[in-house]
Scaffold this active site. Sequence first.
Site, mmCIF file in Angstrom:
data_model
loop_
_atom_site.group_PDB
_atom_site.id
_atom_site.type_symbol
_atom_site.label_atom_id
_atom_site.label_comp_id
_atom_site.label_asym_id
_atom_site.label_seq_id
_atom_site.Cartn_x
_atom_site.Cartn_y
_atom_site.Cartn_z
ATOM 1 N N GLY A 1 40.389 44.776 19.781
ATOM 2 C CA GLY A 1 39.456 45.517 18.949
ATOM 3 C C GLY A 1 38.666 46.494 19.790
ATOM 4 C CB THR A 2 35.977 48.869 18.862
ATOM 5 O OG1 THR A 2 36.757 49.493 17.841
ATOM 6 C CG2 THR A 2 35.131 49.914 19.563
ATOM 7 C CG PHE A 3 35.069 43.539 19.975
ATOM 8 C CD1 PHE A 3 35.728 42.512 20.609
ATOM 9 C CD2 PHE A 3 35.356 43.786 18.638
ATOM 10 C CE1 PHE A 3 36.653 41.735 19.942
ATOM 11 C CE2 PHE A 3 36.283 43.011 17.956
ATOM 12 C CZ PHE A 3 36.935 41.983 18.609
ATOM 13 N N GLY A 4 36.773 44.554 22.504
ATOM 14 C CA GLY A 4 37.483 43.867 23.568
ATOM 15 C C GLY A 4 38.746 43.188 23.072
ATOM 16 C CB VAL B 1 40.455 38.050 20.242
ATOM 17 C CG1 VAL B 1 40.354 36.583 19.825
ATOM 18 C CG2 VAL B 1 39.147 38.772 19.937
ATOM 19 C CE LYS C 1 34.130 39.028 20.000
ATOM 20 N NZ LYS C 1 32.894 39.507 19.308
ATOM 21 C CG ASP D 1 30.151 46.399 10.740
ATOM 22 O OD1 ASP D 1 30.451 47.201 9.828
ATOM 23 O OD2 ASP D 1 30.858 46.230 11.745
#
Length: 371
Positions: A65-68, A70, A84, A177
Amino acid sequence: MSSKESRRRSNRRSNRKQKYSTTTSSVVTDDESNGSSSSDDDQHYKYRRGEYIREYKVKRHIFDGTFGRVLKVKRRNSKTYALKIVRRNHVESAQSEADVLFHLKRKGLSRYFVELYECFHHRGYYCMVFERLGPSLYELMKLNKNHGIPMSLIRSISKQLLKYIGQLHDLKIVHTDLKPENILFSKNYKLKRGQQDLYLPQDDRIKIIDLGGAVFDYEGHDCIINTRQYRAPEVQLQCSEWNHKSDVWGIACIIAEMYLGHLLFQTRKNEYEHMALVEKVTDQNFPYWMASSVKGSLKQCFTKNSTNGKYYIWPQENTTKESIAKVENQKPLRELILDPLLRDLLQKMLEIDPDKRISCHEALHHKFFCH
Protein backbone atom coordinates in the site's frame (compact mmCIF):
# COMPACT_ATOMS: atom_id res chain seq x y z
CA MET A 1 3.93 18.77 2.44
CA SER A 2 4.30 22.39 3.53
CA SER A 3 6.48 23.35 6.49
CA LYS A 4 3.34 24.63 8.24
CA GLU A 5 1.60 21.27 7.86
CA SER A 6 4.75 19.45 9.00
CA ARG A 7 4.86 21.56 12.16
CA ARG A 8 1.16 20.90 12.76
CA ARG A 9 1.65 17.14 12.49
CA SER A 10 4.71 17.26 14.75
CA ASN A 11 2.72 19.20 17.34
CA ARG A 12 -0.11 16.67 17.13
CA ARG A 13 2.35 13.84 17.63
CA SER A 14 3.92 15.61 20.64
CA ASN A 15 0.51 16.27 22.20
CA ARG A 16 -0.51 12.64 21.76
CA LYS A 17 2.64 11.42 23.47
CA GLN A 18 1.99 13.68 26.43
CA LYS A 19 -1.70 12.82 26.75
CA TYR A 20 -1.77 9.11 25.97
CA SER A 21 1.84 7.87 26.39
CA THR A 22 1.22 4.85 24.18
CA THR A 23 3.55 4.40 21.26
CA THR A 24 6.74 5.34 23.05
CA SER A 25 6.17 2.71 25.72
CA SER A 26 5.04 0.08 23.22
CA VAL A 27 7.81 0.32 20.65
CA VAL A 28 10.81 -1.93 21.12
CA THR A 29 14.03 -0.48 19.73
CA ASP A 30 16.04 -2.81 17.51
CA ASP A 31 19.82 -2.66 17.64
CA GLU A 32 19.77 -2.48 13.86
CA SER A 33 17.34 0.44 13.68
CA ASN A 34 20.12 2.98 13.41
CA GLY A 35 22.11 0.97 10.90
CA SER A 36 22.79 2.18 7.41
CA SER A 37 20.48 1.24 4.56
CA SER A 38 20.72 1.74 0.82
CA SER A 39 16.92 1.98 0.49
CA ASP A 40 15.30 5.33 -0.15
CA ASP A 41 12.63 6.57 2.26
CA ASP A 42 9.80 5.65 -0.12
CA GLN A 43 11.02 2.11 -0.81
CA HIS A 44 9.26 -1.00 0.47
CA TYR A 45 11.16 -3.34 2.76
CA LYS A 46 12.80 -6.11 0.69
CA TYR A 47 11.85 -9.34 2.41
CA ARG A 48 12.79 -12.99 1.88
CA ARG A 49 10.28 -15.76 2.38
CA GLY A 50 11.30 -17.76 5.43
CA GLU A 51 13.36 -14.98 7.00
CA TYR A 52 12.78 -14.02 10.62
CA ILE A 53 11.84 -10.47 11.52
CA ARG A 54 12.43 -10.71 15.23
CA GLU A 55 10.45 -13.81 16.26
CA TYR A 56 8.13 -13.62 13.24
CA LYS A 57 8.78 -15.91 10.28
CA VAL A 58 7.72 -14.52 6.90
CA LYS A 59 5.22 -16.84 5.20
CA ARG A 60 4.09 -14.79 2.22
CA HIS A 61 3.33 -11.35 0.83
CA ILE A 62 -0.23 -10.03 1.38
CA PHE A 63 -0.22 -6.63 -0.34
CA ASP A 64 1.59 -3.33 -0.80
CA GLY A 65 0.00 0.00 0.00
CA THR A 66 0.95 3.66 0.05
CA PHE A 67 2.03 3.31 3.67
CA GLY A 68 4.16 0.19 3.26
CA ARG A 69 4.15 -3.57 2.85
CA VAL A 70 2.02 -6.16 4.66
CA LEU A 71 3.29 -9.71 5.15
CA LYS A 72 1.72 -12.84 6.58
CA VAL A 73 4.01 -13.98 9.38
CA LYS A 74 3.98 -16.72 11.99
CA ARG A 75 5.35 -16.39 15.47
CA ARG A 76 7.48 -19.26 16.74
CA ASN A 77 5.13 -22.09 17.79
CA SER A 78 2.16 -19.73 17.58
CA LYS A 79 -0.54 -18.35 15.27
CA THR A 80 -0.20 -16.14 12.20
CA TYR A 81 -0.29 -12.34 12.12
CA ALA A 82 -0.26 -9.48 9.65
CA LEU A 83 3.03 -7.59 9.83
CA LYS A 84 2.96 -4.07 8.42
CA ILE A 85 6.43 -2.78 7.51
CA VAL A 86 6.05 0.95 7.08
CA ARG A 87 7.85 3.00 4.45
CA ARG A 88 10.27 5.38 6.12
CA ASN A 89 8.44 8.48 4.90
CA HIS A 90 5.16 7.29 6.49
CA VAL A 91 6.43 6.51 9.99
CA GLU A 92 4.79 9.52 11.62
CA SER A 93 1.36 8.49 10.36
CA ALA A 94 1.97 4.90 11.50
CA GLN A 95 2.99 6.04 14.98
CA SER A 96 -0.16 8.16 15.17
CA GLU A 97 -2.20 5.08 14.25
CA ALA A 98 -0.45 3.13 17.01
CA ASP A 99 -1.30 5.89 19.50
CA VAL A 100 -4.99 5.64 18.65
CA LEU A 101 -5.15 1.82 18.52
CA PHE A 102 -3.42 1.33 21.87
CA HIS A 103 -5.75 3.94 23.35
CA LEU A 104 -8.78 2.06 21.97
CA LYS A 105 -7.36 -1.21 23.28
CA ARG A 106 -7.20 0.18 26.81
CA LYS A 107 -10.81 1.31 26.41
CA GLY A 108 -11.86 -2.24 25.49
CA LEU A 109 -12.70 -1.45 21.86
CA SER A 110 -10.38 -3.96 20.16
CA ARG A 111 -13.47 -5.99 19.25
CA TYR A 112 -14.52 -3.15 16.94
CA PHE A 113 -11.18 -2.05 15.50
CA VAL A 114 -8.20 -4.01 14.24
CA GLU A 115 -6.04 -5.12 17.16
CA LEU A 116 -2.43 -3.98 17.24
CA TYR A 117 -0.20 -6.21 19.37
CA GLU A 118 3.20 -4.53 19.27
CA CYS A 119 5.49 -2.19 17.36
CA PHE A 120 9.26 -2.35 16.89
CA HIS A 121 12.07 -1.27 14.57
CA HIS A 122 13.83 -3.68 12.24
CA ARG A 123 16.71 -2.64 10.00
CA GLY A 124 15.56 0.95 10.06
CA TYR A 125 11.91 0.14 9.33
CA TYR A 126 8.97 0.69 11.66
CA CYS A 127 7.01 -2.56 12.07
CA MET A 128 3.47 -3.11 13.39
CA VAL A 129 2.06 -6.53 14.32
CA PHE A 130 -1.70 -6.80 13.72
CA GLU A 131 -4.25 -9.55 14.05
CA ARG A 132 -5.13 -11.20 10.75
CA LEU A 133 -8.55 -10.28 9.41
CA GLY A 134 -10.64 -11.35 6.44
CA PRO A 135 -11.36 -9.69 3.08
CA SER A 136 -12.54 -6.10 2.82
CA LEU A 137 -15.96 -4.77 1.93
CA TYR A 138 -14.33 -3.35 -1.20
CA GLU A 139 -13.21 -6.85 -2.26
CA LEU A 140 -16.74 -8.15 -1.71
CA MET A 141 -18.31 -5.47 -3.91
CA LYS A 142 -15.60 -5.86 -6.56
CA LEU A 143 -16.29 -9.60 -6.81
CA ASN A 144 -19.99 -8.86 -7.22
CA LYS A 145 -19.21 -6.65 -10.23
CA ASN A 146 -21.29 -3.56 -9.51
CA HIS A 147 -24.28 -5.47 -8.17
CA GLY A 148 -25.63 -4.29 -4.84
CA ILE A 149 -25.45 -6.70 -1.92
CA PRO A 150 -28.54 -8.11 -0.12
CA MET A 151 -30.47 -5.69 2.09
CA SER A 152 -30.02 -7.90 5.16
CA LEU A 153 -26.23 -7.64 4.77
CA ILE A 154 -26.43 -3.88 4.14
CA ARG A 155 -28.43 -3.48 7.35
CA SER A 156 -26.00 -5.62 9.38
CA ILE A 157 -22.83 -3.90 8.15
CA SER A 158 -24.37 -0.42 8.43
CA LYS A 159 -25.50 -1.05 11.99
CA GLN A 160 -22.06 -2.26 13.04
CA LEU A 161 -20.33 0.61 11.27
CA LEU A 162 -22.52 3.24 12.94
CA LYS A 163 -22.14 1.59 16.35
CA TYR A 164 -18.35 1.30 16.16
CA ILE A 165 -17.73 4.79 14.79
CA GLY A 166 -20.23 6.14 17.31
CA GLN A 167 -18.07 4.61 20.05
CA LEU A 168 -15.05 6.31 18.48
CA HIS A 169 -16.88 9.64 18.50
CA ASP A 170 -17.76 9.16 22.18
CA LEU A 171 -14.00 9.18 22.81
CA LYS A 172 -13.76 12.44 20.83
CA ILE A 173 -11.90 10.77 17.96
CA VAL A 174 -12.70 11.22 14.25
CA HIS A 175 -11.62 8.42 11.87
CA THR A 176 -11.30 10.73 8.78
CA ASP A 177 -10.83 7.99 6.15
CA LEU A 178 -13.87 5.74 6.07
CA LYS A 179 -14.26 3.76 2.84
CA PRO A 180 -14.95 0.12 1.86
CA GLU A 181 -11.21 -0.69 1.73
CA ASN A 182 -10.97 0.10 5.46
CA ILE A 183 -13.82 -2.17 6.52
CA LEU A 184 -12.72 -5.79 6.89
CA PHE A 185 -14.66 -8.89 7.80
CA SER A 186 -13.37 -10.09 11.14
CA LYS A 187 -12.91 -13.74 10.19
CA ASN A 188 -10.26 -14.79 7.69
CA TYR A 189 -12.63 -16.74 5.45
CA LYS A 190 -12.76 -16.71 1.67
CA LEU A 191 -15.79 -15.08 0.09
CA LYS A 192 -18.12 -17.67 -1.46
CA ARG A 193 -20.99 -17.50 -3.92
CA GLY A 194 -24.38 -17.46 -2.26
CA GLN A 195 -27.93 -16.67 -3.29
CA GLN A 196 -28.53 -14.93 -6.63
CA ASP A 197 -24.97 -15.87 -7.64
CA LEU A 198 -23.53 -13.15 -5.37
CA TYR A 199 -20.37 -13.50 -3.31
CA LEU A 200 -21.15 -13.28 0.40
CA PRO A 201 -19.10 -13.44 3.62
CA GLN A 202 -19.44 -16.55 5.78
CA ASP A 203 -19.51 -14.28 8.84
CA ASP A 204 -20.79 -10.71 8.50
CA ARG A 205 -19.00 -9.30 11.56
CA ILE A 206 -16.65 -6.46 10.64
CA LYS A 207 -13.71 -4.55 12.03
CA ILE A 208 -12.43 -1.12 11.05
CA ILE A 209 -8.82 -0.48 10.08
CA ASP A 210 -6.49 2.36 9.04
CA LEU A 211 -6.64 4.93 11.81
CA GLY A 212 -3.43 6.62 10.70
CA GLY A 213 -5.36 9.78 9.88
CA ALA A 214 -7.57 9.73 12.98
CA VAL A 215 -7.59 12.93 15.00
CA PHE A 216 -8.58 13.86 18.53
CA ASP A 217 -10.98 16.66 19.30
CA TYR A 218 -8.25 18.86 20.78
CA GLU A 219 -6.37 18.92 17.46
CA GLY A 220 -6.93 21.43 14.65
CA HIS A 221 -9.43 20.23 12.04
CA ASP A 222 -8.76 22.53 9.12
CA CYS A 223 -6.96 20.27 6.62
CA ILE A 224 -8.36 18.17 3.75
CA ILE A 225 -9.20 14.60 4.81
CA ASN A 226 -10.90 11.52 3.33
CA THR A 227 -10.78 9.97 -0.10
CA ARG A 228 -12.66 12.38 -2.38
CA GLN A 229 -15.70 10.18 -3.08
CA TYR A 230 -16.40 9.91 0.68
CA ARG A 231 -15.43 13.47 1.61
CA ALA A 232 -18.01 15.68 3.32
CA PRO A 233 -18.73 19.06 1.67
CA GLU A 234 -17.59 21.10 4.69
CA VAL A 235 -14.19 19.40 4.39
CA GLN A 236 -13.89 20.02 0.66
CA LEU A 237 -14.94 23.65 1.00
CA GLN A 238 -12.75 24.28 4.07
CA CYS A 239 -15.53 26.53 5.31
CA SER A 240 -15.23 25.55 8.95
CA GLU A 241 -13.35 23.24 11.26
CA TRP A 242 -14.93 19.88 10.48
CA ASN A 243 -15.85 17.43 13.23
CA HIS A 244 -17.25 13.91 13.73
CA LYS A 245 -20.15 14.67 11.37
CA SER A 246 -17.71 14.28 8.46
CA ASP A 247 -17.48 10.57 9.35
CA VAL A 248 -21.28 10.32 9.16
CA TRP A 249 -21.19 11.60 5.57
CA GLY A 250 -18.56 9.00 4.69
CA ILE A 251 -20.63 6.19 6.21
CA ALA A 252 -23.68 7.31 4.21
CA CYS A 253 -21.63 7.12 1.00
CA ILE A 254 -20.55 3.58 1.91
CA ILE A 255 -24.12 2.47 2.68
CA ALA A 256 -25.35 3.89 -0.64
CA GLU A 257 -22.49 2.13 -2.44
CA MET A 258 -23.46 -1.21 -0.90
CA TYR A 259 -27.00 -0.71 -2.20
CA LEU A 260 -26.08 0.60 -5.67
CA GLY A 261 -22.99 -1.50 -6.35
CA HIS A 262 -21.05 1.61 -7.40
CA LEU A 263 -19.85 4.93 -5.99
CA LEU A 264 -22.54 7.41 -5.01
CA PHE A 265 -20.35 10.32 -6.15
CA GLN A 266 -18.59 9.11 -9.27
CA THR A 267 -15.99 11.82 -9.62
CA ARG A 268 -12.22 11.62 -9.50
CA LYS A 269 -10.05 14.75 -9.44
CA ASN A 270 -12.63 17.42 -10.25
CA GLU A 271 -13.63 19.20 -7.02
CA TYR A 272 -15.94 21.60 -8.90
CA GLU A 273 -17.86 18.73 -10.44
CA HIS A 274 -17.93 16.97 -7.07
CA MET A 275 -19.72 19.87 -5.35
CA ALA A 276 -22.21 20.11 -8.23
CA LEU A 277 -22.92 16.38 -7.82
CA VAL A 278 -23.43 16.89 -4.08
CA GLU A 279 -26.22 19.39 -4.78
CA LYS A 280 -27.75 17.17 -7.48
CA VAL A 281 -27.68 13.91 -5.50
CA THR A 282 -28.93 15.37 -2.21
CA ASP A 283 -31.41 17.73 -3.90
CA GLN A 284 -30.17 20.51 -1.62
CA ASN A 285 -28.37 23.82 -2.02
CA PHE A 286 -25.41 24.95 0.04
CA PRO A 287 -26.54 27.12 2.97
CA TYR A 288 -25.49 30.76 3.14
CA TRP A 289 -23.07 30.30 6.04
CA MET A 290 -21.09 27.71 4.07
CA ALA A 291 -21.17 29.72 0.84
CA SER A 292 -19.88 32.83 2.61
CA SER A 293 -16.96 31.11 4.37
CA VAL A 294 -15.42 28.93 1.64
CA LYS A 295 -11.63 28.82 1.46
CA GLY A 296 -9.28 27.59 -1.23
CA SER A 297 -9.83 27.26 -4.97
CA LEU A 298 -13.58 26.67 -4.68
CA LYS A 299 -14.17 30.13 -3.22
CA GLN A 300 -14.56 31.59 -6.72
CA CYS A 301 -17.51 29.25 -7.37
CA PHE A 302 -19.73 30.74 -4.68
CA THR A 303 -21.67 33.97 -4.50
CA LYS A 304 -23.31 35.66 -1.53
CA ASN A 305 -26.21 36.78 -3.74
CA SER A 306 -28.35 33.70 -4.22
CA THR A 307 -30.60 32.83 -7.13
CA ASN A 308 -33.61 30.92 -5.79
CA GLY A 309 -31.59 30.05 -2.70
CA LYS A 310 -28.66 28.75 -4.77
CA TYR A 311 -25.18 30.03 -3.96
CA TYR A 312 -23.04 27.58 -5.95
CA ILE A 313 -22.25 28.73 -9.49
CA TRP A 314 -22.35 25.80 -11.90
CA PRO A 315 -21.19 25.36 -14.57
CA GLN A 316 -18.11 27.57 -14.64
CA GLU A 317 -16.84 29.15 -17.86
CA ASN A 318 -14.12 26.51 -18.24
CA THR A 319 -16.30 23.51 -17.31
CA THR A 320 -16.06 20.76 -19.93
CA LYS A 321 -19.08 19.45 -21.82
CA GLU A 322 -18.42 16.00 -20.37
CA SER A 323 -18.57 17.32 -16.82
CA ILE A 324 -21.75 19.31 -17.51
CA ALA A 325 -23.38 16.22 -19.00
CA LYS A 326 -22.35 14.06 -16.03
CA VAL A 327 -24.01 16.42 -13.55
CA GLU A 328 -27.11 16.87 -15.72
CA ASN A 329 -27.55 13.10 -16.05
CA GLN A 330 -26.96 12.40 -12.36
CA LYS A 331 -30.06 11.02 -10.64
CA PRO A 332 -30.98 12.36 -7.20
CA LEU A 333 -31.09 10.15 -4.13
CA ARG A 334 -34.89 9.86 -4.31
CA GLU A 335 -34.53 8.06 -7.66
CA LEU A 336 -31.41 6.06 -6.80
CA ILE A 337 -32.54 4.51 -3.50
CA LEU A 338 -35.90 2.81 -3.94
CA ASP A 339 -36.26 1.46 -0.39
CA PRO A 340 -38.12 4.28 1.45
CA LEU A 341 -36.60 3.66 4.90
CA LEU A 342 -33.04 3.44 3.61
CA ARG A 343 -33.59 6.53 1.48
CA ASP A 344 -34.86 8.50 4.48
CA LEU A 345 -31.87 7.41 6.57
CA LEU A 346 -29.41 8.45 3.87
CA GLN A 347 -31.11 11.80 3.36
CA LYS A 348 -30.62 12.57 7.05
CA MET A 349 -26.98 11.43 6.96
CA LEU A 350 -26.28 13.39 3.76
CA GLU A 351 -27.44 16.78 4.97
CA ILE A 352 -25.08 19.30 3.38
CA ASP A 353 -25.18 21.42 6.53
CA PRO A 354 -23.22 19.42 9.15
CA ASP A 355 -25.20 21.10 11.95
CA LYS A 356 -28.36 19.44 10.57
CA ARG A 357 -26.73 16.08 9.83
CA ILE A 358 -27.64 13.31 12.27
CA SER A 359 -25.02 11.61 14.44
CA CYS A 360 -24.09 7.93 14.41
CA HIS A 361 -26.12 7.31 17.55
CA GLU A 362 -29.16 9.07 16.09
CA ALA A 363 -28.84 7.05 12.89
CA LEU A 364 -28.88 3.80 14.89
CA HIS A 365 -32.35 4.67 16.17
CA HIS A 366 -33.74 5.10 12.65
CA LYS A 367 -36.64 2.87 11.58
CA PHE A 368 -34.41 1.25 8.94
CA PHE A 369 -32.78 -0.76 11.74
CA CYS A 370 -36.04 -1.82 13.38
CA HIS A 371 -36.69 -4.64 10.89
